[in-house]
Motif scaffolding. Structure first.
Motif, PDB file in Angstrom:
ATOM      1  N   ASP A 223      44.504  76.313 -32.269  1.00 56.96           N
ATOM      2  CA  ASP A 223      43.044  76.342 -32.390  1.00 56.96           C
ATOM      3  C   ASP A 223      42.520  75.385 -33.459  1.00 56.96           C
ATOM      4  O   ASP A 223      41.523  74.688 -33.253  1.00 56.96           O
ATOM      5  N   GLU A 224      43.180  75.367 -34.610  1.00 57.31           N
ATOM      6  CA  GLU A 224      42.692  74.560 -35.728  1.00 57.31           C
ATOM      7  C   GLU A 224      42.864  73.064 -35.493  1.00 57.31           C
ATOM      8  O   GLU A 224      42.318  72.247 -36.241  1.00 57.31           O
ATOM      9  N   GLN A 225      43.586  72.691 -34.446  1.00 61.12           N
ATOM     10  CA  GLN A 225      43.785  71.275 -34.130  1.00 61.12           C
ATOM     11  C   GLN A 225      42.792  70.751 -33.095  1.00 61.12           C
ATOM     12  O   GLN A 225      42.730  69.546 -32.833  1.00 61.12           O
ATOM     13  N   HIS A 226      42.000  71.647 -32.513  1.00 59.80           N
ATOM     14  CA  HIS A 226      41.102  71.239 -31.431  1.00 59.80           C
ATOM     15  C   HIS A 226      40.131  70.140 -31.847  1.00 59.80           C
ATOM     16  O   HIS A 226      39.904  69.180 -31.108  1.00 59.80           O
ATOM     17  N   VAL A 227      39.533  70.295 -33.034  1.00 63.21           N
ATOM     18  CA  VAL A 227      38.485  69.354 -33.438  1.00 63.21           C
ATOM     19  C   VAL A 227      39.032  67.945 -33.544  1.00 63.21           C
ATOM     20  O   VAL A 227      38.379  66.981 -33.102  1.00 63.21           O
ATOM     21  N   GLU A 228      40.221  67.781 -34.089  1.00 62.42           N
ATOM     22  CA  GLU A 228      40.799  66.455 -34.238  1.00 62.42           C
ATOM     23  C   GLU A 228      41.105  65.829 -32.878  1.00 62.42           C
ATOM     24  O   GLU A 228      40.845  64.640 -32.652  1.00 62.42           O
ATOM     25  N   VAL A 229      41.623  66.641 -31.963  1.00 60.06           N
ATOM     26  CA  VAL A 229      41.990  66.106 -30.652  1.00 60.06           C
ATOM     27  C   VAL A 229      40.748  65.751 -29.837  1.00 60.06           C
ATOM     28  O   VAL A 229      40.661  64.661 -29.262  1.00 60.06           O
ATOM     29  N   VAL A 230      39.781  66.658 -29.792  1.00 54.69           N
ATOM     30  CA  VAL A 230      38.586  66.401 -28.977  1.00 54.69           C
ATOM     31  C   VAL A 230      37.823  65.194 -29.513  1.00 54.69           C
ATOM     32  O   VAL A 230      37.453  64.296 -28.744  1.00 54.69           O
ATOM     33  N   THR A 231      37.572  65.156 -30.813  1.00 54.00           N
ATOM     34  CA  THR A 231      36.820  64.023 -31.365  1.00 54.00           C
ATOM     35  C   THR A 231      37.608  62.726 -31.258  1.00 54.00           C
ATOM     36  O   THR A 231      37.024  61.644 -31.142  1.00 54.00           O
ATOM     37  N   GLY A 232      38.944  62.825 -31.287  1.00 51.85           N
ATOM     38  CA  GLY A 232      39.767  61.633 -31.128  1.00 51.85           C
ATOM     39  C   GLY A 232      39.734  61.076 -29.714  1.00 51.85           C
ATOM     40  O   GLY A 232      39.851  59.865 -29.506  1.00 51.85           O
ATOM     41  N   LEU A 233      39.554  61.962 -28.725  1.00 57.88           N
ATOM     42  CA  LEU A 233      39.527  61.526 -27.325  1.00 57.88           C
ATOM     43  C   LEU A 233      38.119  61.194 -26.836  1.00 57.88           C
ATOM     44  O   LEU A 233      37.959  60.493 -25.830  1.00 57.88           O
ATOM     45  N   ALA A 234      37.102  61.710 -27.523  1.00 56.94           N
ATOM     46  CA  ALA A 234      35.715  61.549 -27.052  1.00 56.94           C
ATOM     47  C   ALA A 234      35.320  60.101 -26.762  1.00 56.94           C
ATOM     48  O   ALA A 234      34.634  59.834 -25.756  1.00 56.94           O
ATOM     49  N   PRO A 235      35.712  59.125 -27.598  1.00 52.13           N
ATOM     50  CA  PRO A 235      35.296  57.747 -27.301  1.00 52.13           C
ATOM     51  C   PRO A 235      35.812  57.206 -25.965  1.00 52.13           C
ATOM     52  O   PRO A 235      35.239  56.261 -25.419  1.00 52.13           O
ATOM     53  N   PHE A 236      36.861  57.807 -25.420  1.00 54.16           N
ATOM     54  CA  PHE A 236      37.420  57.340 -24.155  1.00 54.16           C
ATOM     55  C   PHE A 236      36.650  57.879 -22.944  1.00 54.16           C
ATOM     56  O   PHE A 236      36.921  57.492 -21.814  1.00 54.16           O
ATOM     57  N   LYS A 237      35.724  58.795 -23.195  1.00 55.38           N
ATOM     58  CA  LYS A 237      34.877  59.383 -22.146  1.00 55.38           C
ATOM     59  C   LYS A 237      35.709  60.041 -21.042  1.00 55.38           C
ATOM     60  O   LYS A 237      35.351  60.009 -19.862  1.00 55.38           O
ATOM     61  N   LEU A 238      36.816  60.643 -21.434  1.00 53.15           N
ATOM     62  CA  LEU A 238      37.611  61.428 -20.497  1.00 53.15           C
ATOM     63  C   LEU A 238      36.992  62.811 -20.360  1.00 53.15           C
ATOM     64  O   LEU A 238      36.428  63.353 -21.313  1.00 53.15           O
ATOM     65  N   HIS A 239      37.088  63.387 -19.192  1.00 51.28           N
ATOM     66  CA  HIS A 239      36.600  64.750 -18.985  1.00 51.28           C
ATOM     67  C   HIS A 239      37.561  65.711 -19.691  1.00 51.28           C
ATOM     68  O   HIS A 239      38.784  65.573 -19.576  1.00 51.28           O
ATOM     69  N   ILE A 240      37.002  66.665 -20.420  1.00 55.66           N
ATOM     70  CA  ILE A 240      37.818  67.507 -21.301  1.00 55.66           C
ATOM     71  C   ILE A 240      37.593  68.977 -21.010  1.00 55.66           C
ATOM     72  O   ILE A 240      36.450  69.437 -20.879  1.00 55.66           O
ATOM     73  N   LEU A 241      38.696  69.706 -20.910  1.00 55.24           N
ATOM     74  CA  LEU A 241      38.639  71.164 -20.920  1.00 55.24           C
ATOM     75  C   LEU A 241      39.458  71.628 -22.124  1.00 55.24           C
ATOM     76  O   LEU A 241      40.655  71.371 -22.200  1.00 55.24           O
ATOM     77  N   CYS A 242      38.786  72.285 -23.060  1.00 56.44           N
ATOM     78  CA  CYS A 242      39.420  72.726 -24.299  1.00 56.44           C
ATOM     79  C   CYS A 242      39.682  74.224 -24.235  1.00 56.44           C
ATOM     80  O   CYS A 242      38.783  75.001 -23.885  1.00 56.44           O
ATOM     81  N   GLU A 243      40.877  74.627 -24.545  1.00 57.26           N
ATOM     82  CA  GLU A 243      41.191  76.049 -24.591  1.00 57.26           C
ATOM     83  C   GLU A 243      40.347  76.731 -25.676  1.00 57.26           C
ATOM     84  O   GLU A 243      39.976  76.101 -26.684  1.00 57.26           O
TER      85      GLU A 243
END
Length: 530
Positions: free
Chosen positions: A110-130
């Motif tokens: 859970d505590e790693q979600h923010v780093e992963v999502v914000t790191g991938l956001a610039p690629f404009k990939l569709h994301i489903l986060c647990e």
């Protein structure tokens, strides 16, 4: 029909959604299985630092019967970022490149979600986060901002889903339809909703496991029950599909709860000074004996899946290749791990779970019993032509939620909904409606899909893939696709999490929180500290 990686069967489509799974634990495998079986997408890659977990998921869903290619597996999500950056550079230069990834399931801690999502956001990939989205309100808002348009002319970057799987089970979808669309009990007055966590399940995850301490993860209300709070807001806040009515925002909330059972004061005298179940005199009789939970009731009966594979990830392979006795030895070696509370550095204790640790001697501090009460006021409405106040747009109502560890049932939600014209009882399997006028009962038995959460896992994965397909192949805008197929906006995702943080503040400070004031003050604080 067509085929994808290693013979996966998928629906014919111009572009079949290709999915990266980040985190090959139990949730990553659950979503990989759901994608694989849905016929709506392809599990195309996995990112996982533990070799065995990564190879196990990949061999099942990505390269069964063959060898992985470089684009199939990554030891870290950052490695995928480097690979994708290079792939796009090569594609721009006109070079031949592997097929693109379209969507990502984020299933790390859970505590790693923010780093992963914000790191991938610039690629404009569709994301489903647990779920949960993140472990602090600030991190939730950082994720929210990372997915928003960068200017007023831009659209939302990509479809964004959250693992609030309760919205997607056939049972709960029918329940919401009966209440909000068919109005079988008239106006809702209140809901009583309970999540029975399960006595040994709570000991596994929230006493011995990764989610046992608020300081290292988050409160149990967030980690375990944020999708129950979301369920209540979905039922009482979000308008039904195709409605033009605005959301009915809560007015106030309160919460009480504490850690009642799993603490040293309740340790049986017969257990003496033992801190590990394998060295305890009560290991054969204690309800929470680790050997009884993980071996007698699971591995001894041939189960190498959850929760045994959480204790020892390689247990299935050992059981198959070396036999039952070798698997037992592997399990007991893991259960025998212990620490000295006085001598072992705290950072070492907090860095891992301790599944053989005595539940009365653990370092856990999260609530095992908690209530949350949410209230809504009448929402006034006025006549456009006269300006006179008319019947309220929304009527006042109340929701109460109870998370309780000490139950026989395990995560099988139950509740009552009280309305102006009847009442409903539900238990995850059946829905029973009582009509005040006819004094009659109507029972509904929704279909039960495979997978976890009454089919919610599969339902969410399928709807996420449909949203991606709508954007990729049918010219549908991101926000429209998200609304149509996921039925949950970015705003709703953040609102339900924020309500959990407000409830925790109410519990700690023993106060009633005014929601609108709390939200305004929280936003000022977060903005000022940014």
């Amino acid at each position: 029909m067509g085929t994808g990686n290693a013979g996966q069967t998928v629906q014919s489509s111009t572009t079949v959604p290709r999915i990266l799974i980040i985190g090959a634990g139990s949730r990553g495998n659950a979503y990989a299985r759901a994608v694989h079986q849905s016929g709506q997408g392809i599990v195309a890659a996995v990112a996982e630092p533990i070799d065995y977990k990564r190879q196990l998921l990949g061999s099942k869903y990505i390269w069964p019967g063959s060898e992985p290619q470089p684009e199939h597996e990554f030891s870290d999500w950052r490695d995928f970022v480097k690979w994708e950056t290079q792939r796009r550079e090569h594609a721009s230069a006109g070079l031949e490149v592997p097929e693109a990834i379209h969507g990502v399931f984020i299933c790390v801690l859970d505590e790693q979600h923010v780093e992963v999502v914000t790191g991938l956001a610039p690629f404009k990939l569709h994301i489903l986060c647990e779920k949960p989205l993140a472990t602090t309100l600030r991190d939730c808002l950082d994720i929210y901002r990372s997915m928003l348009p960068t200017s007023s002319q831009d659209m939302q970057k990509a479809v964004f889903g959250i693992g609030h799987v309760l919205r997607y089970s056939p049972h709960n979808m029918l329940l919401r339809k009966l209440v909000l669309e068919d109005r079988v009990i008239g106006d809702v007055m209140s809901i009583e909703h309970t999540e029975p966590v399960g006595n040994w399940h709570f000991s596994h995850s929230y006493v011995r496991g990764n989610w046992r301490k608020e300081s290292t993860t988050a409160p149990s209300l967030l980690c375990k029950s944020c999708h129950d709070i979301d369920f209540l807001l979905w039922m009482l806040c979000s308008p039904p599909k195709d409605s033009t009515a605005p959301a009915h925002i809560p007015s106030s909330l309160s919460s009480t709860g504490s850690l009642k059972q799993f603490r040293r004061l309740r340790k049986p005298a017969a257990a003496g000074d033992a801190t590990n179940c394998l060295k305890c005199n009560t290991r054969d009789t204690c309800v929470y004996s680790a050997p009884r939970i993980y071996y007698d009731k699971q591995l001894a009966k041939g189960n190498t899946d959850w929760p045994v594979n959480i204790v020892e990830p390689e247990i299935e392979s050992c059981y198959i290749t070396q036999g039952a006795e070798a698997a037992k030895e592997m399990l007991f070696n893991s259960l025998g791990a212990d620490y000295d509370a006085q001598k072992t550095p705290r950072r070492h204790i907090e860095a891992r779970p301790w599944y053989g640790r005595c539940v009365w001697e653990s370092d856990n501090d999260v609530c095992d019993d908690q209530f949350v009460t949410i209230t809504w006021d009448d929402e006034p409405a006025t006549c456009p032509s006269t300006g006179q106040e008319t019947s309220p747009l929304h009527f006042a109502k109340t929701a109460s939620f109870h998370m309780i560890a000490q139950t026989e049932k395990q995560c099988e939600r139950r509740g009552w909904i009280y309305g102006s014209e009847g009442e409903i009882s539900y238990d995850g399997t059946t829905i029973t409606v009582y009509d005040f006028a006819t004094q009659g009962f109507t029972r509904h038995d929704p279909p039960r899909r495979g997978g976890g959460h009454g089919g919610g896992d599969d339902g969410l994965a399928t709807q996420f893939l449909k949203a991606i397909d709508a954007v990729l192949n049918h010219g549908v805008g991101v926000e429209e696709a998200q609304a149509e197929h996921l039925g949950c906006s970015l705003e709703e995702v953040v609102r339900s999490h924020a309500l959990v943080f407000a409830a925790e503040e109410a519990r700690r400070d023993r106060k009633v929180v005014d929601w609108k004031d709390w939200w305004a003050q929280s936003m000022k604080t977060v903005t000022a500290d940014a």
